[in-house]
Design an enzyme around this catalytic site. Structure first.
Site, PDB file in Angstrom:
ATOM      1  N   ASP A   1       1.015  17.320  13.227  1.00 56.86           N
ATOM      2  CA  ASP A   1       0.322  16.152  13.581  1.00 56.86           C
ATOM      3  C   ASP A   1      -0.865  15.836  13.307  1.00 56.86           C
ATOM      4  O   ASP A   1      -1.709  16.410  14.130  1.00 56.86           O
ATOM      5  CB  ASP A   1       0.981  16.175  14.201  1.00 56.86           C
ATOM      6  CG  ASP A   1       0.932  14.885  14.868  1.00 56.86           C
ATOM      7  OD1 ASP A   1       0.813  13.822  14.541  1.00 56.86           O
ATOM      8  OD2 ASP A   1       1.725  14.338  15.655  1.00 56.86           O
TER       9      ASP A   1
ATOM     10  N   TYR B   1       2.036  -9.248   5.485  1.00 55.70           N
ATOM     11  CA  TYR B   1       0.839  -8.032   5.023  1.00 55.70           C
ATOM     12  C   TYR B   1      -0.177  -8.145   6.193  1.00 55.70           C
ATOM     13  O   TYR B   1      -1.177  -8.108   7.776  1.00 55.70           O
ATOM     14  CB  TYR B   1       0.713  -7.939   3.932  1.00 55.70           C
ATOM     15  CG  TYR B   1       0.093  -5.991   4.027  1.00 55.70           C
ATOM     16  CD1 TYR B   1       0.680  -5.194   3.654  1.00 55.70           C
ATOM     17  CD2 TYR B   1      -1.555  -5.614   4.745  1.00 55.70           C
ATOM     18  CE1 TYR B   1       0.184  -3.033   4.027  1.00 55.70           C
ATOM     19  CE2 TYR B   1      -2.037  -4.590   4.574  1.00 55.70           C
ATOM     20  CZ  TYR B   1      -1.452  -3.790   4.247  1.00 55.70           C
ATOM     21  OH  TYR B   1      -1.477  -2.270   4.176  1.00 55.70           O
TER      22      TYR B   1
HETATM   23  P1  NAD Z   1       1.290   8.007   1.641  1.00 58.34           P
HETATM   24  O1  NAD Z   1       2.547   7.719   2.209  1.00 58.34           O
HETATM   25  O2  NAD Z   1       1.575   8.178   0.097  1.00 58.34           O
HETATM   26  O3  NAD Z   1       1.093   9.133   2.384  1.00 58.34           O
HETATM   27  C1  NAD Z   1       0.546   9.350   3.415  1.00 58.34           C
HETATM   28  C2  NAD Z   1       0.645  10.701   3.959  1.00 58.34           C
HETATM   29  O4  NAD Z   1      -0.150  10.662   5.576  1.00 58.34           O
HETATM   30  C3  NAD Z   1       1.059  12.325   3.507  1.00 58.34           C
HETATM   31  O5  NAD Z   1      -0.087  12.697   2.989  1.00 58.34           O
HETATM   32  C4  NAD Z   1       1.495  12.635   4.346  1.00 58.34           C
HETATM   33  O6  NAD Z   1       1.754  14.167   4.932  1.00 58.34           O
HETATM   34  C5  NAD Z   1       0.215  11.921   5.722  1.00 58.34           C
HETATM   35  N1  NAD Z   1       0.799  11.677   7.287  1.00 58.34           N
HETATM   36  C6  NAD Z   1       2.046  11.481   7.995  1.00 58.34           C
HETATM   37  N2  NAD Z   1       1.937  10.544   8.789  1.00 58.34           N
HETATM   38  C7  NAD Z   1       1.594  12.724   9.243  1.00 58.34           C
HETATM   39  C8  NAD Z   1       0.180  13.139  10.411  1.00 58.34           C
HETATM   40  N3  NAD Z   1       1.381  12.241  11.872  1.00 58.34           N
HETATM   41  N4  NAD Z   1       0.224  14.233  10.249  1.00 58.34           N
HETATM   42  C9  NAD Z   1      -0.496  14.705   9.352  1.00 58.34           C
HETATM   43  N5  NAD Z   1      -0.340  14.024   7.802  1.00 58.34           N
HETATM   44  C10 NAD Z   1       0.589  12.497   8.229  1.00 58.34           C
HETATM   45  O7  NAD Z   1       0.604   6.874   2.255  1.00 58.34           O
HETATM   46  P2  NAD Z   1      -0.561   5.667   1.301  1.00 58.34           P
HETATM   47  O8  NAD Z   1       0.199   4.991   0.246  1.00 58.34           O
HETATM   48  O9  NAD Z   1      -0.910   6.845   0.194  1.00 58.34           O
HETATM   49  O10 NAD Z   1      -1.627   5.431   1.974  1.00 58.34           O
HETATM   50  C11 NAD Z   1      -2.885   6.038   2.191  1.00 58.34           C
HETATM   51  C12 NAD Z   1      -3.360   4.776   3.573  1.00 58.34           C
HETATM   52  O11 NAD Z   1      -3.771   4.062   1.936  1.00 58.34           O
HETATM   53  C13 NAD Z   1      -3.109   3.757   4.052  1.00 58.34           C
HETATM   54  O12 NAD Z   1      -4.467   3.658   4.962  1.00 58.34           O
HETATM   55  C14 NAD Z   1      -2.574   2.731   3.709  1.00 58.34           C
HETATM   56  O13 NAD Z   1      -2.212   1.273   4.233  1.00 58.34           O
HETATM   57  C15 NAD Z   1      -3.842   2.674   2.902  1.00 58.34           C
HETATM   58  N6  NAD Z   1      -3.109   1.799   0.804  1.00 58.34           N
HETATM   59  C16 NAD Z   1      -1.799   1.702   0.158  1.00 58.34           C
HETATM   60  C17 NAD Z   1      -1.234   0.554  -0.638  1.00 58.34           C
HETATM   61  C18 NAD Z   1      -0.103   0.784  -0.786  1.00 58.34           C
HETATM   62  O14 NAD Z   1      -0.394   0.247  -1.686  1.00 58.34           O
HETATM   63  N7  NAD Z   1       0.068   2.232  -0.822  1.00 58.34           N
HETATM   64  C19 NAD Z   1      -2.664   0.158  -0.923  1.00 58.34           C
HETATM   65  C20 NAD Z   1      -3.992   0.357  -0.106  1.00 58.34           C
HETATM   66  C21 NAD Z   1      -4.338   1.062   0.896  1.00 58.34           C
END
Ligand code: NAD
Ligand code: NA
Length: 395
Positions: free
Chosen positions: A110, A234
């Protein structure tokens, strides 16, 4: 065992190790094909196992030739029970990084806790001394604040009014109307607790205090803005409040790092199919229309194309092209007027009957299954695979 996708709503309960490895290999090959990037050499990625964080780890390693430590929260496999996809991704990443002679270690736990921060700091001290880049890419529905011990749950709700619009069930292609009740004050505060910038700042504070941030160290976190269409749920909803907080935190961290020449910047990324975004109502319909348009225009990107471009054309280009709020805009192609005008046009007419034609529902669905290592080209899903795969540095 033979592993098949087992979906429940917006999640898939299984993942395929060979498919996840092939995804990682494809991303590595893409980054290598774009050439070397003169960037960071020692990198910490928080949220390194999937989505934008994994792409950041791959770009750091195979673009910049960096040593990487990746922190994530993933489910290990056991006999007969496949791991979560981020586990298999990280196992594959480490394997290929090590083969390429690159340092790569991982921490599974975590990231919001003091213990995992300390463990990470200890690993940096012991192995790398200091890092020059910290990517913060967590996406989580819950956070226990280590200072209060309180567990917060984020929600995806509009603020103020009920929001009604179209949405699609991307498994069935069924377009329907959804209405989402507005958030309470508690909902907003909880979502900011989970997805705002407090934990990012805690990481940087702890790392700085421990002396593991190099002179001039930089840190980046990811945000999203998106179109007017999705604004109520959003950017002007609970998650948007958290993103406002995250963006404000960048400025706060930059002030704290000024004396050592460091900085914190938010990059606004494109809408993509990830585990996190599939769960947000309305967004899948938007993405399926957006994909169709961007693919037709030859400007479609996945996580790896986004992050490779972020590093090569923004962070390490000498000009980050910041917007008026000091953010990097790698969502520039998504937000182009011509692209958004076409989305609006299609949105107005989208129905269950025409969506497979006017939208890229198949692209959405394929991307969703790809997240879990399914429907990946070149993978033999009839072959028996060992579900118990170790992440080398955790073995
Ligand atoms: P994702 O779900 O693919 O990745 C999340 C990551 O966080 C994973 O590696 C997971 O293991 C880790 N994680 C989650 N909870 C955890 C914890 N308690 N401890 C340790 N690790 C933990 O998400 P994503 O879509 O790549 O998002 C990443 C960032 O990018 C976020 O801030 C999101 O808002 C942003 N974002 C996403 C998008 C989209 O369209 N998906 C667009 C723009 C920005
Ligand atoms: Na991520």
């Amino acid at each position: 065992m033979i592993i098949e996708p087992k979906t429940r709503g917006f999640i898939c309960l299984t993942a395929h190790p060979t498919g996840c490895e092939q995804n990682v290999i494809n991303q590595i090959e893409y980054v290598k094909s774009k050439g070397a990037i003169d960037g960071a050499k020692k990198v910490l990625v928080i949220g390194a196992s999937t989505g934008f964080g994994l792409a950041s780890r791959i770009t750091s390693a195979f673009g910049c030739g960096a040593s990487t430590i990746g922190v994530f929260l993933e489910k290990a496999p056991s006999a007969g029970r496949p791991a979560s996809p981020g586990w298999y991704n990280s196992a594959a990443f480490e394997k290929h990084a090590h083969e390429a002679g690159l340092y790569a270690k991982s921490i599974n736990g975590d990231a919001f806790s003091n213990e995992i921060k300390q463990q990470t700091i200890d690993m940096i001290k012991e192995d790398l001394g200091q890092v020059d880049l910290v990517i913060y890419s967590l996406a989580s529905p819950v956070r226990t604040n280590p200072n209060t011990g309180k567990r917060h749950k984020s929600v995806l709700k509009p603020i103020g009014d009920v929001f009604s619009n179209k949405t699609v069930d991307f498994h069935t292609g069924n377009v329907s109307e959804v209405s989402i009740q507005p958030a309470t004050e508690d909902d907003i505060a909880n979502t900011v607790e989970v997805m705002g910038g407090e934990d990012w700042e805690m990481w940087i504070d702890a790392m700085r205090e421990a002396g593991v941030l190099a002179e001039g160290a930089e840190t980046y976190a990811y945000s999203y803005i998106g179109p007017k269409l999705t604004e109520p749920v959003y950017r002007k909803g609970t998650i948007g409040a958290a993103k406002d907080h995250l963006e404000a935190t960048a400025h706060k961290i930059t002030e704290k790092l000024a004396d050592m020449g460091g900085k914190a910047v938010v990059s606004v990324n494109k809408a993509l199919v990830t585990q996190a975004s599939s769960a947000i109502p309305v967004i899948p319909l938007y993405i399926s229309l957006l994909y169709k348009i961007m693919k037709a225009d030859g400007i479609h990107e996945g996580c790896i194309e986004q992050i490779q471009r972020l590093y090569a054309d923004r962070i390490y280009s000498g000009d980050m092209k910041l917007d008026e709020k000091g953010r990097i805009r790698i969502d520039d192609w998504e937000m182009r007027d011509d692209v958004q005008a076409k989305v609006d046009e299609l949105w107005a007419i989208a129905t269950t009957e025409n969506l497979s034609e006017i939208g890229d529902l198949k692209g959405y669905s394929d991307d969703f299954f790809n997240l879990f290592g399914f429907k990946v080209d070149g993978v033999d899903y009839d072959a028996d695979v060992n579900e118990v795969v170790e992440i080398p540095s955790l073995a």
